[in-house]
Design a protein around this motif. Structure first.
Motif, PDB file in Angstrom:
ATOM      1  N   GLU A  81       0.830  -1.218   0.000  1.00 46.43           N
ATOM      2  CA  GLU A  81       0.000   0.000   0.000  1.00 46.43           C
ATOM      3  C   GLU A  81       0.862   1.265   0.000  1.00 46.43           C
ATOM      4  N   VAL A  82       1.888   1.289   0.874  1.00 50.75           N
ATOM      5  CA  VAL A  82       2.718   2.489   0.978  1.00 50.75           C
ATOM      6  C   VAL A  82       3.524   2.693  -0.302  1.00 50.75           C
ATOM      7  N   ASN A  83       4.098   1.617  -0.851  1.00 49.64           N
ATOM      8  CA  ASN A  83       4.894   1.761  -2.077  1.00 49.64           C
ATOM      9  C   ASN A  83       4.021   2.178  -3.257  1.00 49.64           C
ATOM     10  N   PHE A  84       2.807   1.654  -3.304  1.00 56.95           N
ATOM     11  CA  PHE A  84       1.907   2.076  -4.381  1.00 56.95           C
ATOM     12  C   PHE A  84       1.566   3.565  -4.241  1.00 56.95           C
ATOM     13  N   ASN A  85       1.235   3.979  -3.013  1.00 53.04           N
ATOM     14  CA  ASN A  85       0.930   5.398  -2.777  1.00 53.04           C
ATOM     15  C   ASN A  85       2.124   6.283  -3.138  1.00 53.04           C
TER      16      ASN A  85
ATOM     17  N   LYS B  57       6.790  -7.079  -6.616  1.00 51.00           N
ATOM     18  CA  LYS B  57       7.661  -8.054  -5.961  1.00 51.00           C
ATOM     19  C   LYS B  57       7.021  -8.568  -4.669  1.00 51.00           C
ATOM     20  N   LEU B  58       6.479  -7.648  -3.871  1.00 52.95           N
ATOM     21  CA  LEU B  58       5.852  -8.041  -2.605  1.00 52.95           C
ATOM     22  C   LEU B  58       4.585  -8.852  -2.853  1.00 52.95           C
ATOM     23  N   GLN B  59       3.834  -8.460  -3.885  1.00 50.88           N
ATOM     24  CA  GLN B  59       2.594  -9.182  -4.190  1.00 50.88           C
ATOM     25  C   GLN B  59       2.914 -10.609  -4.641  1.00 50.88           C
ATOM     26  N   LYS B  60       4.009 -10.761  -5.410  1.00 50.09           N
ATOM     27  CA  LYS B  60       4.422 -12.107  -5.850  1.00 50.09           C
ATOM     28  C   LYS B  60       4.798 -12.970  -4.643  1.00 50.09           C
ATOM     29  N   TYR B  61       5.447 -12.337  -3.660  1.00 49.11           N
ATOM     30  CA  TYR B  61       5.842 -13.074  -2.459  1.00 49.11           C
ATOM     31  C   TYR B  61       4.611 -13.600  -1.731  1.00 49.11           C
ATOM     32  N   ILE B  62       3.535 -12.790  -1.729  1.00 50.09           N
ATOM     33  CA  ILE B  62       2.310 -13.172  -1.009  1.00 50.09           C
ATOM     34  C   ILE B  62       1.504 -14.192  -1.787  1.00 50.09           C
ATOM     35  N   SER B  63       1.277 -13.917  -3.091  1.00 54.34           N
ATOM     36  CA  SER B  63       0.291 -14.708  -3.838  1.00 54.34           C
ATOM     37  C   SER B  63       0.887 -15.582  -4.925  1.00 54.34           C
ATOM     38  N   GLY B  64       2.205 -15.571  -5.079  1.00 56.02           N
ATOM     39  CA  GLY B  64       2.825 -16.403  -6.097  1.00 56.02           C
ATOM     40  C   GLY B  64       3.176 -15.609  -7.341  1.00 56.02           C
ATOM     41  N   GLU B  65       3.985 -16.279  -8.231  1.00 48.54           N
ATOM     42  CA  GLU B  65       4.504 -15.601  -9.420  1.00 48.54           C
ATOM     43  C   GLU B  65       3.395 -15.158 -10.350  1.00 48.54           C
ATOM     44  N   LYS B  66       2.412 -16.051 -10.553  1.00 48.81           N
ATOM     45  CA  LYS B  66       1.293 -15.717 -11.429  1.00 48.81           C
ATOM     46  C   LYS B  66      -0.010 -15.922 -10.666  1.00 48.81           C
ATOM     47  N   SER B  67      -0.712 -14.846 -10.455  1.00 48.09           N
ATOM     48  CA  SER B  67      -1.986 -14.911  -9.739  1.00 48.09           C
ATOM     49  C   SER B  67      -2.840 -13.730 -10.161  1.00 48.09           C
ATOM     50  N   LEU B  68      -4.124 -13.818  -9.914  1.00 46.16           N
ATOM     51  CA  LEU B  68      -5.019 -12.706 -10.241  1.00 46.16           C
ATOM     52  C   LEU B  68      -4.657 -11.465  -9.436  1.00 46.16           C
ATOM     53  N   GLN B  69      -4.153 -11.652  -8.221  1.00 46.58           N
ATOM     54  CA  GLN B  69      -3.740 -10.506  -7.413  1.00 46.58           C
ATOM     55  C   GLN B  69      -2.619  -9.730  -8.106  1.00 46.58           C
ATOM     56  N   ILE B  70      -1.671 -10.500  -8.729  1.00 48.46           N
ATOM     57  CA  ILE B  70      -0.576  -9.851  -9.461  1.00 48.46           C
ATOM     58  C   ILE B  70      -1.133  -9.115 -10.670  1.00 48.46           C
ATOM     59  N   ALA B  71      -2.031  -9.769 -11.384  1.00 48.70           N
ATOM     60  CA  ALA B  71      -2.624  -9.148 -12.576  1.00 48.70           C
ATOM     61  C   ALA B  71      -3.372  -7.872 -12.213  1.00 48.70           C
ATOM     62  N   ASN B  72      -4.128  -7.931 -11.149  1.00 46.90           N
ATOM     63  CA  ASN B  72      -4.901  -6.743 -10.733  1.00 46.90           C
ATOM     64  C   ASN B  72      -3.980  -5.612 -10.261  1.00 46.90           C
ATOM     65  N   LYS B  73      -2.855  -5.995  -9.659  1.00 48.77           N
ATOM     66  CA  LYS B  73      -1.918  -4.959  -9.214  1.00 48.77           C
ATOM     67  C   LYS B  73      -1.319  -4.240 -10.429  1.00 48.77           C
ATOM     68  N   TYR B  74      -1.003  -5.036 -11.492  1.00 51.70           N
ATOM     69  CA  TYR B  74      -0.499  -4.424 -12.731  1.00 51.70           C
ATOM     70  C   TYR B  74      -1.543  -3.457 -13.315  1.00 51.70           C
ATOM     71  N   ILE B  75      -2.809  -3.869 -13.295  1.00 52.41           N
ATOM     72  CA  ILE B  75      -3.880  -3.019 -13.822  1.00 52.41           C
ATOM     73  C   ILE B  75      -3.998  -1.724 -13.017  1.00 52.41           C
ATOM     74  N   LYS B  76      -3.919  -1.859 -11.713  1.00 52.29           N
ATOM     75  CA  LYS B  76      -4.044  -0.687 -10.840  1.00 52.29           C
ATOM     76  C   LYS B  76      -2.922   0.315 -11.111  1.00 52.29           C
ATOM     77  N   ILE B  77      -1.700  -0.211 -11.313  1.00 51.27           N
ATOM     78  CA  ILE B  77      -0.560   0.663 -11.628  1.00 51.27           C
ATOM     79  C   ILE B  77      -0.773   1.327 -12.978  1.00 51.27           C
ATOM     80  N   ALA B  78      -1.237   0.552 -13.944  1.00 47.07           N
ATOM     81  CA  ALA B  78      -1.473   1.100 -15.289  1.00 47.07           C
ATOM     82  C   ALA B  78      -2.519   2.208 -15.261  1.00 47.07           C
TER      83      ALA B  78
END
Length: 899
Positions: free
Chosen positions: A746-750, A789-810
Motif C-alpha cells: 500500500e505504501v509503495n503504491f501510494n 515483488k511483494l505481491q508475488k511473495y504473497i500470492s505467487g509468481e502468477k496470480s489474479l492478485q498480481i494481474a490486478n496490481k499491474y492493472i491498478k498501476i497502469a
C-alpha cells in the motif's frame, strides 16, 4: 412658545431697496427646524411662467422673548424685549453678510449655503436660501466610522479656509451642518451669526459672541475672549466627532489630561475597520477636547492630518496587518539598559535587532517588555513564533495575519508565500514591529527576504549572529543577585528564615542566575513546601560541580557546557516537583507539538484527558504557559521534557491516533485552518519516535496529505513508513501473517502515485528539468516494481492478485497522460509509456492463462491495449507518433471482439 407659519400660508415680503420696493410672494410648504434665532421653512415661489421654485426661508424669530404672532402673521414684540430683539436682529443681518462673503469666495463657495435675498415682512426679517436636498447632520443616523471621519475631514478642511482668511466660525454643531446625500466629501454650512474675524474678537469690536453651550469650548463658556482662537473651532469639531462616535456630548471627565475612553467594539459603526483606529481616535480626542487651547492641535492642518489617517484606517474591510501582541503578563524585573539599547538601535541604527542568549534567560520576555513600553511608537505589533522555517511562518495566517487577505483555493505554497510577502512589503513601515521569537537556527533561506520588508524586527535566538553583521544585543545572567531574589519572591510569598534566605541566595548562584530556573524553583518550593536546604543539597550533588565559582568559570568558557549545565539544574527541579504520572503524560504529549499554542480543551480531547485539574496544576507550577485559553511549553521546557521523558508512539498512543485521523481529514473552504493542521501534524511527525504499526500508518496518512498538496517532503514520510514496516516484517515471530507486506504494498503504491503526481509540478518549477524527471521516472518504477515483488511473495509468481496490481498501476499512469506531456520529451515519454504497456501486457498474459481469452476481464485488457496502440484517445493523441502501432491494435482488437 413660538408660533410657526402654517403650511399653505402665503407670505408677502419686500426688499429694503430705497429705489425699488419689490414684493416677493412665498408659499409655506413645511416647517424644517427651529433655531435659537430663527424658524426655518421649506417654501416655494412661482416665476413669470408659473413654474415653482423651492427655497428655504429663515424667519428671524428669536427664542425666550415671549414673542407672539397676530392674525396678520406679524410678530408682536413686547416693549421690554425690543432692544434685545433689535440687537439680535443685527446679528441676523451680520450672519447674512458673512454668508454672502463666504459664498463669494471660490474656496468656500460649494460648502456655503447659497443665500438669494434678504427680505422684510411680518414685522421681522427673512433670509431666502437655496433649497438643497440634504439633511441636517444631527438627524443623520446609522453611519459607519468611515462616514463619520469623512464628514469630519470635510468639515475641518472647510473651517481651515475660514481660518486662512482670519475668521472663526465659533458655532460648529451638527445642526449647522447640512449633509448632502451624494457624497461625504462635500457639506454645506449655514447659520453664520457667530462667524467673526479674529481681529474683531481680540480688539473688542465684537460685543456679543454667540455659541451653542453643548458644543462650545471652555474659553467660550467662560467668556475668556483673549483665549478664543483657531483651537476654539478645533474643540467644537472634536466635540461633534466625539458625539458621533461615543453617542454622547463630551463632559468634564473627557477634557481631563488622563481621560480614557472605552469603545463598544460590537457597535455596528466599527464593523470591518482596522483595530489600530482606536489608538488614533483617542489621540484625536486628547488633542481636541482639552480645557486649555494651548493643549489642543496648534492648527487645523494637524487635525486634517490625523483625520486623513483615520479615513484610510476606517475603510470597511480594508487589508491591513493585524496586531496580535497583548500586554506582557509575566513578572518583569531589571533589564532597563538592554531595553534602552534595543530602542536606540531600532530608532537610529538598524531595522532589526537580534536578542541573543541561552534558553530561559529571558529573551522573549524582554522583547515583549520592550514592545509594551514602546507600544506608542508602533501602530502594529506582531508576535510570531518560529517553528520550522520562515516560509511556513508566513503561510501560517494565525502567526502573521493580514485582514481580508487569504489564500485562494488551489493556490500552492510558493504562490501564496510570494503574494503574501508582496502584501507584507506593501503594508509594513517603520511604525510596524514584528517580534520573531525562537529563531534558533543557523540560517533560513528567507530570513533576508523577511527582514527587508520595511518594518522593525526583534529576533530572539539562542544562536550567535554577530558574524552575519546583524545588530545583536547579548542577554547575560543578572549581575545584581538582588534582582533575581526579587524575582524569586514575586513567585514565592513564603516567609523564610534568614538562614533559608541565604540558602535561596546560594541556590540562585548555583543555578548560574538562570532566570527561568529561578522562577521554576520559586514555584516548586512554594507548592511542594520543600525546604530550600533539600534542593540545595540535590543541586550540590550534581556530578561535576565542586564549587559554585569553578562552575561559573566553566560556563563562561564553553557554551555547550553551559547549556548542559542549565539542563542538569532543570532536571533536579523537575525531580523535586514530584509530578504525577498524568502530569508527566501531559508534558510528554505537549513536547511532541513543540511550542505551538493549542486550545486547552481541544488538547484534552486529543489526549483523552477528562479533568482540568492536572493541566491547571502544571500552569500554576510554571511548567505550562497559558494565555487566551491556549496552552504551550517554553522551548527550554520542551527540550527538558523531550529528552528526559522520551515520548514515543507507544507512550503517546492517544495523541498519535488523533494525529493519524487528522491527517486523513480533508478540510474544504478553509485554507488557513487546513494549513495550520498540516504544520501541526508536521511538527508532531518530526518529533515522534517509535516502531509500531500505528506510527507507520500515521506516516503513510500524513505523506498522502502532503502529496495531495504537491509537497515533495511527502516522500520522506512515505519512506519512514516503509522503514518501520520493513523492520517489523523482519520479525516474523511477531507477525505470522502477510499483514505487514500488504501494508508495504500500500505504501509503495501510494509513493509511486505521488511521484507521478509531483513529477509535472516539480519539473515546471525546476531549472534542471531533465535531471528531476530522470529521478522521478526511476522512483516511479522502483516503487511500483516493489509492489509487484511483494505481491508475488504473497500470492505467487502468477496470480489474479498480481494481474490486478499491474492493472491498478497502469490506471494511475494512464490518468496522468493528459498532463504529463507538458514536461516529458520524446525519449522520456517513450520510457514512461513502455512501463504502462508492460503493466497491461503482464496483466493480460496472467489473466489469459488463468481465466482464458474469452473471459470479460481478459477482454477488458484487450480493449485497453487496442486503444493504447491505436492512440486515438484524448490522453494519447499528442503522443501518436511514439506509441501508435496499427498491427498490434488490430491484434488486440480482434481478440476483444472474439475473432
Amino acid at each position: 412658545m413660538r408660533q410657526a407659519l402654517k403650511i399653505g400660508q402665503r407670505v408677502s415680503l419686500i426688499s429694503n431697496c430705497e429705489n425699488c420696493k419689490k414684493i416677493y410672494e412665498y408659499v409655506i410648504k413645511e416647517v424644517t427646524g427651529f433655531g435659537a434665532s430663527c424658524i426655518v421653512y421649506g417654501a416655494y415661489y412661482e416665476d413669470s411662467l408659473g413654474i415653482k421654485h423651492l427655497v428655504r426661508l429663515k424667519e428671524f424669530y428669536p427664542v425666550c422673548m415671549d414673542i407672539s404672532r397676530d392674525e396678520n402673521l406679524n410678530l408682536d414684540v413686547k416693549d421690554e424685549y425690543k432692544q434685545k430683539f433689535n440687537e439680535e436682529g443685527n446679528l441676523f443681518i451680520k450672519a447674512y453678510k458673512n454668508n454672502t462673503l463666504f459664498q463669494s469666495n471660490l474656496e468656500t463657495l460649494n460648502s456655503t449655503g447659497n443665500v438669494q435675498n434678504f427680505l422684510y415682512g411680518n414685522n421681522t426679517m427673512y433670509m431666502v436660501v437655496n433649497y438643497n436636498n440634504g439633511i441636517s447632520y444631527d438627524k443623520v443616523n446609522g453611519e459607519s466610522i468611515h462616514d463619520i471621519f469623512q464628514i469630519g475631514l470635510t468639515l475641518s478642511k472647510t473651517i481651515g479656509v475660514y481660518h486662512k482668511y482670519g475668521y472663526l466660525h465659533l458655532d460648529i454643531k451638527p445642526e449647522n451642518i447640512l449633509k448632502l446625500p451624494e457624497t461625504n466629501e462635500l457639506i454645506i454650512l449655514f447659520d453664520f451669526g457667530s462667524v467673526d474675524s479674529i481681529e474683531n474678537i481680540h480688539s473688542g469690536k465684537t460685543k456679543n459672541l454667540s455659541y451653542s453651550e453643548k458644543w462650545a469650548a471652555p474659553e467660550q463658556l467662560q467668556h475668556k475672549v483673549s483665549k478664543i482662537c483657531e483651537a476654539t473651532d478645533i474643540y467644537s469639531i472634536g466635540a461633534v466627532l466625539f458625539y458621533k462616535i461615543m453617542g454622547r456630548i463630551p463632559g468634564l471627565d473627557d477634557r481631563k489630561v488622563f481621560a480614557t475612553w472605552e469603545f463598544d467594539l460590537k457597535d455596528k459603526k466599527f464593523e470591518g475597520c482596522n483595530p489600530k483606529i482606536f489608538k488614533y481616535i483617542k489621540e484625536l480626542f486628547k488633542n481636541t477636547l482639552r480645557v486649555k487651547p494651548s493643549k489642543r492641535y496648534k492648527s487645523i492642518d494637524e487635525l486634517v492630518k490625523i483625520l486623513e489617517k483615520l479615513v484610510i484606517l476606517s475603510i470597511p474591510n480594508s487589508i491591513y496587518l493585524k496586531s496580535n501582541f497583548v500586554q506582557n503578563d509575566n513578572i518583569f524585573i531589571g533589564r532597563q539598559e538592554e531595553i534602552k539599547l534595543i530602542h536606540d538601535k531600532l530608532k537610529s541604527e538598524t531595522n532589526s535587532v537580534f536578542i541573543h542568549g541561552f534558553g530561559g534567560i529571558g529573551k522573549s520576555v524582554l522583547a515583549k517588555q520592550y514592545a509594551f513600553l514602546h507600544k506608542n511608537d508602533y501602530d502594529t505589533i506582531v508576535f510570531a513564533s518560529y517553528l520550522t522555517n520562515i516560509m511556513d511562518l508566513v503561510l501560517n495566517d494565525r502567526e502573521i495575519s493580514i485582514a481580508n487577505f487569504q489564500r485562494v483555493e488551489k493556490e500552492d505554497d510558493r504562490k501564496y508565500f510570494k503574494r503574501k510577502m508582496d502584501k507584507l512589503y506593501e503594508l509594513s513601515d517603520n511604525r510596524t514591529l514584528i517580534i520573531l521569537d525562537n529563531f534558533d537556527v543557523d540560517e533560513d533561506d528567507n530570513l533576508e527576504y523577511l527582514l527587508n520588508c520595511g518594518c522593525k524586527f526583534i529576533v530572539t535566538t539562542r544562536n550567535d549572529f554577530t558574524d552575519y553583521n546583524y545588530h545583536q544585543v547579548e542577554i547575560e545572567a543578572f549581575e545584581n543577585i538582588e534582582e533575581l531574589e526579587n524575582l524569586f519572591f514575586c513567585y514565592n510569598k513564603i516567609e523564610y528564615s534568614e538562614e533559608e534566605i541565604n540558602q535561596i541566595r546560594d541556590i540562585i548562584e548555583m543555578v548560574d542566575r538562570h532566570t527561568m530556573t529561578v522562577e521554576l524553583i520559586a514555584k516548586q518550593l512554594r507548592i511542594t513546601e520543600i525546604k530550600p536546604i533539600v534542593l540545595y543539597k540535590k543541586l550540590k550533588s550534581l556530578e561535576g560541580i565542586t564549587s559554585v565559582n569553578k562552575e561559573k568559570v566553566k560556563l563562561k568558557k564553553d557554551k555547550k557546557l553551559s547549556n548542559k549545565s542549565i539542563m542538569n539544574h532543570l532536571e533536579v527541579v523537575f525531580d523535586i516537583a514530584k509530578l504525577s504520572k498524568l502530569e508527566k503524560y501531559i508534558l510528554m504529549n505537549m513536547s511532541l507539538i513543540a511550542n505551538v499554542k493549542i486550545d486547552k480543551i481541544e488538547f484534552m480531547k486529543w489526549c483523552c484527558i477528562d479533568e482540568f485539574e492536572n493541566i491547571n496544576l502544571l500552569i500554576d507550577r510554571g511548567w505550562v504557559e497559558f494565555k487566551d485559553n491556549r496552552i504551550s511549553l517554553h522551548q527550554i521546557i520542551i527540550d527538558l521534557v523531550y529528552n528526559k521523558l522520551t515520548p514515543t508512539s507507544e507512550k503517546c498512543e492517544k495523541l498519535l491516533q488523533t494525529m493519524t485521523q487528522m491527517a486523513t481529514m480533508r478540510i474544504k473552504n478553509n485554507t488557513t485552518k487546513r494549513n495550520q493542521y498540516i504544520n501541526l501534524i508536521g511538527i508532531f511527525a518530526d518529533r515522534i519516535k517509535g516502531n509500531n504499526m500505528e506510527l507507520a500508518q500515521f506516516y503513510n496518512n500524513f505523506a498522502e496529505l502532503l502529496s495531495s498538496r504537491y509537497k515533495d517532503n511527502c516522500f520522506y514520510y512515505y519512506k519512514k513508513a516503509v522503514n518501520i514496516y520493513e523492520d517489523l516484517d523482519n520479525h516474523i515471530d511477531i507477525y505470522i501473517d502477510n499483514k505487514i507486506k500488504e501494508k508495504l504494498i500500500e505504501v509503495n503504491f501510494n509513493m509511486g502515485a505521488a511521484y507521478i503526481n509531483l513529477m509535472e509540478e516539480k519539473a515546471i518549477y525546476t531549472v534542471k528539468k531533465d535531471e528531476i524527471i530522470r529521478y522521478y521516472l526511476d522512483e516511479i518504477k522502483t516503487s511500483f516494481d516493489t509492489c509487484i515483488k511483494l505481491q508475488k511473495y504473497i500470492s505467487g509468481e502468477k496470480s489474479l492478485q498480481i494481474a490486478n496490481k499491474y492493472i491498478k498501476i497502469a490506471q494511475v499512469i494512464f490518468y496522468s497522460f493528459d498532463s504529463i506531456y507538458r514536461v516529458l520529451d520524446n525519449i522520456q515519454a517513450k520510457e514512461y509509456f513502455s512501463y504502462f504497456e508492460k503493466c497491461l501486457i503482464k496483466s493480460f498474459e496472467i489473466k489469459k492463462e488463468i481465466l482464458g481469452i474469452d473471459n470479460e476481464e481478459t477482454k477488458d485488457i484487450c480493449y485497453e491495449l487496442y486503444q493504447y496502440y491505436l492512440a486515438d484517445s484524448t490522453n494519447m493523441m499528442m503522443f501518436e507518433d511514439l506509441i501508435q502501432d496499427k498491427k498490434k491494435a488490430l491484434y488486440y482488437g480482434e481478440l476483444y471482439i472474439g475473432e
